[in-house]
Design a protein around this motif. Structure first.
Motif: not given
Length: 185
Positions: A67, A86-88
Protein backbone atom coordinates in the motif's frame (compact mmCIF):
# COMPACT_ATOMS: atom_id res chain seq x y z
CA UNK A 1 1.65 -0.65 -12.21
CA UNK A 2 4.67 -0.01 -10.00
CA UNK A 3 6.09 3.42 -9.30
CA UNK A 4 9.20 2.54 -11.31
CA UNK A 5 7.03 1.64 -14.33
CA UNK A 6 4.81 4.71 -14.00
CA UNK A 7 7.77 7.07 -13.75
CA UNK A 8 9.86 5.18 -16.26
CA UNK A 9 13.00 6.77 -14.85
CA UNK A 10 11.37 10.17 -15.52
CA UNK A 11 13.94 12.93 -15.53
CA UNK A 12 13.34 16.56 -14.84
CA UNK A 13 16.17 19.01 -15.45
CA UNK A 14 18.65 17.71 -12.86
CA UNK A 15 16.66 15.07 -11.03
CA UNK A 16 15.53 11.50 -11.59
CA UNK A 17 12.45 10.28 -9.74
CA UNK A 18 12.26 6.57 -8.97
CA UNK A 19 10.96 4.04 -6.49
CA UNK A 20 13.19 3.59 -3.45
CA UNK A 21 15.05 0.30 -3.06
CA UNK A 22 16.39 -1.54 -0.02
CA UNK A 23 19.98 -0.53 -0.81
CA UNK A 24 18.89 3.15 -0.56
CA UNK A 25 18.08 2.81 3.16
CA UNK A 26 21.38 4.08 4.64
CA UNK A 27 21.42 7.14 2.37
CA UNK A 28 17.69 7.70 2.93
CA UNK A 29 18.21 7.78 6.70
CA UNK A 30 20.98 10.39 6.34
CA UNK A 31 18.83 12.50 4.02
CA UNK A 32 15.78 12.33 6.29
CA UNK A 33 17.79 13.18 9.41
CA UNK A 34 19.43 16.15 7.65
CA UNK A 35 16.08 17.52 6.48
CA UNK A 36 14.10 16.98 9.71
CA UNK A 37 16.70 17.34 12.46
CA UNK A 38 19.70 18.95 10.79
CA UNK A 39 20.79 22.55 10.57
CA UNK A 40 20.64 24.87 7.61
CA UNK A 41 17.46 23.89 5.81
CA UNK A 42 14.14 25.66 6.04
CA UNK A 43 12.33 22.38 6.78
CA UNK A 44 14.22 21.45 9.94
CA UNK A 45 12.23 20.70 13.07
CA UNK A 46 15.33 20.62 15.28
CA UNK A 47 14.10 23.61 17.29
CA UNK A 48 10.83 21.78 18.07
CA UNK A 49 11.66 18.05 18.16
CA UNK A 50 14.57 15.80 19.20
CA UNK A 51 15.13 12.18 18.25
CA UNK A 52 15.41 10.39 14.93
CA UNK A 53 12.61 10.94 12.41
CA UNK A 54 12.71 7.29 11.31
CA UNK A 55 14.88 4.18 11.39
CA UNK A 56 15.93 1.38 9.04
CA UNK A 57 13.23 -1.01 10.26
CA UNK A 58 10.45 1.49 9.55
CA UNK A 59 11.79 2.21 6.07
CA UNK A 60 12.16 -1.54 5.35
CA UNK A 61 8.53 -2.02 6.43
CA UNK A 62 7.44 0.75 4.04
CA UNK A 63 9.28 -0.90 1.16
CA UNK A 64 7.59 -4.22 1.94
CA UNK A 65 4.09 -2.74 2.24
CA UNK A 66 2.13 -3.01 -1.05
CA UNK A 67 0.00 0.00 0.00
CA UNK A 68 3.10 2.26 0.19
CA UNK A 69 4.92 4.01 -2.62
CA UNK A 70 8.25 5.44 -1.44
CA UNK A 71 9.77 7.67 -4.11
CA UNK A 72 13.22 9.21 -4.17
CA UNK A 73 14.65 12.11 -6.13
CA UNK A 74 18.18 11.42 -7.27
CA UNK A 75 20.60 14.06 -8.51
CA UNK A 76 24.22 13.57 -9.43
CA UNK A 77 24.06 9.96 -8.25
CA UNK A 78 22.93 10.95 -4.75
CA UNK A 79 19.54 11.02 -3.08
CA UNK A 80 18.19 14.56 -2.93
CA UNK A 81 14.68 13.91 -1.61
CA UNK A 82 12.01 11.37 -0.75
CA UNK A 83 8.37 10.97 0.18
CA UNK A 84 5.90 8.17 0.61
CA UNK A 85 2.20 7.70 0.15
CA UNK A 86 0.17 5.01 1.87
CA UNK A 87 -3.21 4.14 0.39
CA UNK A 88 -5.94 3.82 2.98
CA UNK A 89 -9.17 1.82 2.81
CA UNK A 90 -12.17 3.62 1.31
CA UNK A 91 -13.54 6.21 3.75
CA UNK A 92 -17.13 6.45 4.97
CA UNK A 93 -17.60 9.25 2.43
CA UNK A 94 -16.67 6.82 -0.37
CA UNK A 95 -13.42 8.62 -1.16
CA UNK A 96 -10.18 6.74 -1.76
CA UNK A 97 -7.57 8.34 0.48
CA UNK A 98 -3.82 8.30 0.80
CA UNK A 99 -1.43 9.64 3.41
CA UNK A 100 1.66 11.63 2.41
CA UNK A 101 4.66 11.42 4.69
CA UNK A 102 8.40 11.13 5.19
CA UNK A 103 8.64 14.10 2.85
CA UNK A 104 12.20 15.37 2.84
CA UNK A 105 14.58 17.29 0.59
CA UNK A 106 18.22 17.54 1.60
CA UNK A 107 18.97 21.04 2.94
CA UNK A 108 21.80 21.47 0.42
CA UNK A 109 19.34 21.29 -2.50
CA UNK A 110 16.16 22.76 -1.05
CA UNK A 111 14.31 25.40 -3.09
CA UNK A 112 15.23 23.78 -6.42
CA UNK A 113 11.79 22.29 -7.04
CA UNK A 114 12.58 18.71 -5.99
CA UNK A 115 9.83 18.67 -3.37
CA UNK A 116 7.22 19.85 -5.85
CA UNK A 117 8.34 17.25 -8.38
CA UNK A 118 8.14 14.46 -5.80
CA UNK A 119 4.70 15.60 -4.67
CA UNK A 120 3.30 15.83 -8.19
CA UNK A 121 4.74 12.41 -9.11
CA UNK A 122 2.94 10.91 -6.11
CA UNK A 123 -0.27 12.74 -7.06
CA UNK A 124 -0.15 11.32 -10.61
CA UNK A 125 0.44 7.80 -9.29
CA UNK A 126 -2.47 8.16 -6.86
CA UNK A 127 -4.80 9.53 -9.53
CA UNK A 128 -3.86 6.54 -11.67
CA UNK A 129 -5.16 4.16 -9.02
CA UNK A 130 -8.28 6.19 -8.29
CA UNK A 131 -7.33 7.92 -5.05
CA UNK A 132 -9.35 11.07 -4.51
CA UNK A 133 -7.86 12.69 -1.40
CA UNK A 134 -4.25 13.10 -0.26
CA UNK A 135 -3.78 13.88 3.43
CA UNK A 136 -0.77 15.08 5.39
CA UNK A 137 -0.12 15.86 9.03
CA UNK A 138 2.05 18.95 9.52
CA UNK A 139 3.81 19.68 12.81
CA UNK A 140 2.26 22.67 14.55
CA UNK A 141 4.51 25.67 14.96
CA UNK A 142 5.59 25.43 11.29
CA UNK A 143 3.50 28.04 9.43
CA UNK A 144 6.04 28.15 6.58
CA UNK A 145 5.44 24.44 5.92
CA UNK A 146 1.68 24.87 6.00
CA UNK A 147 2.07 27.77 3.54
CA UNK A 148 4.11 25.54 1.19
CA UNK A 149 1.42 22.87 1.29
CA UNK A 150 -1.29 25.48 0.66
CA UNK A 151 0.60 26.64 -2.46
CA UNK A 152 0.55 23.00 -3.57
CA UNK A 153 -3.21 22.55 -3.25
CA UNK A 154 -3.63 21.42 0.38
CA UNK A 155 -6.15 23.00 2.75
CA UNK A 156 -6.39 22.66 6.52
CA UNK A 157 -9.35 20.54 7.61
CA UNK A 158 -9.63 22.17 11.04
CA UNK A 159 -8.49 19.09 12.92
CA UNK A 160 -5.32 18.25 14.80
CA UNK A 161 -3.94 14.92 15.98
CA UNK A 162 -1.34 14.16 18.65
CA UNK A 163 2.35 14.14 17.73
CA UNK A 164 3.04 10.72 16.23
CA UNK A 165 6.47 10.22 17.78
CA UNK A 166 7.64 9.90 21.34
CA UNK A 167 6.18 12.87 23.29
CA UNK A 168 9.47 13.06 25.23
CA UNK A 169 11.12 14.28 22.00
CA UNK A 170 8.99 17.43 21.92
CA UNK A 171 10.79 20.61 22.92
CA UNK A 172 7.40 22.37 23.05
CA UNK A 173 4.99 20.47 25.29
CA UNK A 174 1.65 19.57 23.76
CA UNK A 175 2.69 20.19 20.16
CA UNK A 176 0.47 18.27 17.75
CA UNK A 177 -0.02 17.79 14.04
CA UNK A 178 -2.45 19.79 11.90
CA UNK A 179 -4.27 17.76 9.25
CA UNK A 180 -4.34 19.10 5.68
CA UNK A 181 -5.90 17.58 2.56
CA UNK A 182 -5.61 17.94 -1.20
CA UNK A 183 -8.43 16.75 -3.43
CA UNK A 184 -7.09 14.90 -6.44
CA UNK A 185 -10.12 14.96 -8.75
Amino acid sequence: MTARQALGGQQATEVTLRAAAADDIPELLELIHAAYRGEGGWTTEAHLVDGRRTDADEVRAMLADPQVTLLVAESGGELAGCCYTRCEPMGVDGAGRAELGLFAVHPAVQSRGYGGRLLEAQVELLRGIGAQVLQIQVLQGRPELQDWYRRHGFTPVGRAVPFAGDPEWLKVAGLGMDVMERHLR
